[in-house]
Scaffold this active site. Structure first.
Site, mmCIF file in Angstrom:
data_model
loop_
_atom_site.group_PDB
_atom_site.id
_atom_site.type_symbol
_atom_site.label_atom_id
_atom_site.label_comp_id
_atom_site.label_asym_id
_atom_site.label_seq_id
_atom_site.Cartn_x
_atom_site.Cartn_y
_atom_site.Cartn_z
ATOM 1 N N GLY A 33 47.564 19.029 37.795
ATOM 2 C CA GLY A 33 48.733 19.107 36.896
ATOM 3 C C GLY A 33 49.521 20.078 37.553
ATOM 4 N N ASN A 34 50.249 21.102 36.610
ATOM 5 C CA ASN A 34 51.192 21.850 37.417
ATOM 6 C C ASN A 34 51.202 23.057 36.483
ATOM 7 O OD1 ASN A 34 53.758 21.514 35.670
ATOM 8 N ND2 ASN A 34 53.565 19.326 36.533
ATOM 9 N N ARG A 35 52.031 23.911 36.757
ATOM 10 C CA ARG A 35 51.994 25.243 35.718
ATOM 11 C C ARG A 35 53.422 25.178 34.776
ATOM 12 N NH1 ARG A 35 52.188 29.698 40.193
ATOM 13 N NH2 ARG A 35 52.514 31.091 38.294
ATOM 14 N N SER A 36 54.004 24.181 34.597
ATOM 15 C CA SER A 36 54.918 24.355 33.446
ATOM 16 C C SER A 36 54.473 24.722 32.152
ATOM 17 C CB SER A 36 55.667 22.726 33.423
ATOM 18 O OG SER A 36 56.631 22.788 32.401
ATOM 19 N N ALA A 101 58.278 19.048 34.065
ATOM 20 C CA ALA A 101 57.891 18.999 35.798
ATOM 21 C C ALA A 101 56.891 17.799 35.897
ATOM 22 C CB ALA A 101 57.108 20.258 35.805
#
Ligand code: CTP
Ligand code: CA
Length: 233
Positions: A33-36, A101
Site C-alpha cells: 500500500g501507500n501513505r495516501s 495514489a
C-alpha cells in the site's frame, strides 16, 4: 467559507474524482500500500459538489473521512478496480481528476491462503508487475472537450527541481492540468496543508500558496471552470 459564499460555477458539470491509496494484495491478510490519506481527493469532491457539480468519488483506501455531502461514492481497493470504476464513470464526465495514489506495480501472484513463514526456504521474493496507467488511458480515450487533471508528488533530485520534474510529467502524461505537491519531511502526506504548483498544458504555471487542502481544491476548480468557459466559446 459559508456554503452560500461559494460560487455555483460548476452547476451541472459532471465530475469524477479519484482519491485514496490503492492496495495490492499478497495474500488474504497482506498487501502493498501507500501513505495516501485521501484528504485532498475528498476535499476536491466536496468543494466541487458545493459549487454545483455532479460528483462521482471513486475512493480507494483512506483515513477515516466523512463522505463528502452530495457526492456518489464508489469504493474500490486495487489499482485495477480503480481503473475500471474511473473509466466507466469517465465515459459520461466533463472533468476527471486523478487524485488517487495508484500503485505502479502489483504482486504477480496473490496467494489464496495466508502465506506461512514455513512455506518458504529460502526467504521469499515478491515479484511485481506493472499496473495500468489510468491517467494515460483516460488521455488516450478523452471525450471531446473533456478536461483531465493529474496529481503528482515530487521531490527535487540531482537530475532536476520539483518544477523540472513536474513539467516533464505534464508533457509525458498529456493531461490538461497537473497539480504538483512538493514532498519532503512533513509535507503533503498525512497533513492538512499542501504546497506546490498548478501547471497547464497551455503553459500556465501557478504557485499554489501554502494553505488548507480545501483552498487547493478551490484553486483547481477555478482553473477548471476557466478552461470550461474557454472551451464553450
Ligand atoms: N496514475 C494513474 N495510474 C497509475 C499511476 C499513476 O492514473 N498506474 C496517476 C495518478 O493518479 C496521478 C498521476 O498519474 O494523477 C501521476 O502519478 P505519478 O505516480 O506521479 O506518475 P507516474 O507516471 O507513476 O510517475 P512516477 O514514476 O514518478 O511514479
Ligand atoms: Ca507512480
Amino acid at each position: 467559507a459559508r456554503p452560500d459564499a461559494l460560487p455555483r460555477d460548476l452547476d451541472g458539470v459532471r465530475v469524477v474524482v479519484s482519491a485514496g491509496g490503492t492496495r495490492e494484495p499478497l495474500d488474504p491478510v497482506r498487501h502493498l500500500g501507500n501513505r495516501s490519506s485521501g484528504k485532498q481527493g475528498y476535499a476536491l469532491a466536496r468543494v466541487a459538489a458545493q459549487r454545483g457539480a455532479h460528483v462521482t468519488l471513486v475512493t480507494a483506501h483512506t483515513d477515516a473521512l466523512p463522505e463528502p455531502a452530495g457526492t456518489e461514492v464508489v469504493p474500490v481497493s486495487t489499482a485495477r478496480q480503480l481503473a475500471e470504476a474511473v473509466e466507466s464513470a469517465a465515459a459520461g464526465a466533463d472533468v476527471v481528476v486523478m487524485a488517487a495514489a495508484v500503485a505502479d506495480f502489483r504482486p504477480v501472484n496473490t496467494a489464496e491462503h495466508k502465506i506461512k513463514k514455513t512455506d518458504h526456504t529460502p526467504d521469499p521474493t515478491i515479484t511485481l508487475t506493472r499496473n495500468p496507467d489510468i491517467l494515460a488511458g483516460l488521455v488516450e480515450r478523452r471525450r471531446d472537450g473533456q478536461i483531465i487533471v493529474g496529481f503528482a508528488a515530487e521531490t527535487g533530485d540531482e537530475t532536476g527541481s520539483v518544477l523540472d520534474h513536474a513539467r516533464a510529467k505534464l508533457k509525458r502524461k498529456g493531461c490538461d492540468l497537473l497539480v504538483v505537491n512538493a514532498v519532503g519531511e512533513g509535507k503533503a502526506f498525512e497533513v492538512e496543508e499542501n504546497t506546490g504548483w498548478l501547471l497547464s498544458a497551455e503553459g500556465l504555471e501557478q504557485r499554489i500558496p501554502l494553505g488548507a487542502k480545501a483552498q487547493l481544491a478551490a484553486t483547481l476548480w477555478d482553473a477548471v471552470t476557466a478552461l470550461l468557459r474557454r472551451r464553450s466559446h
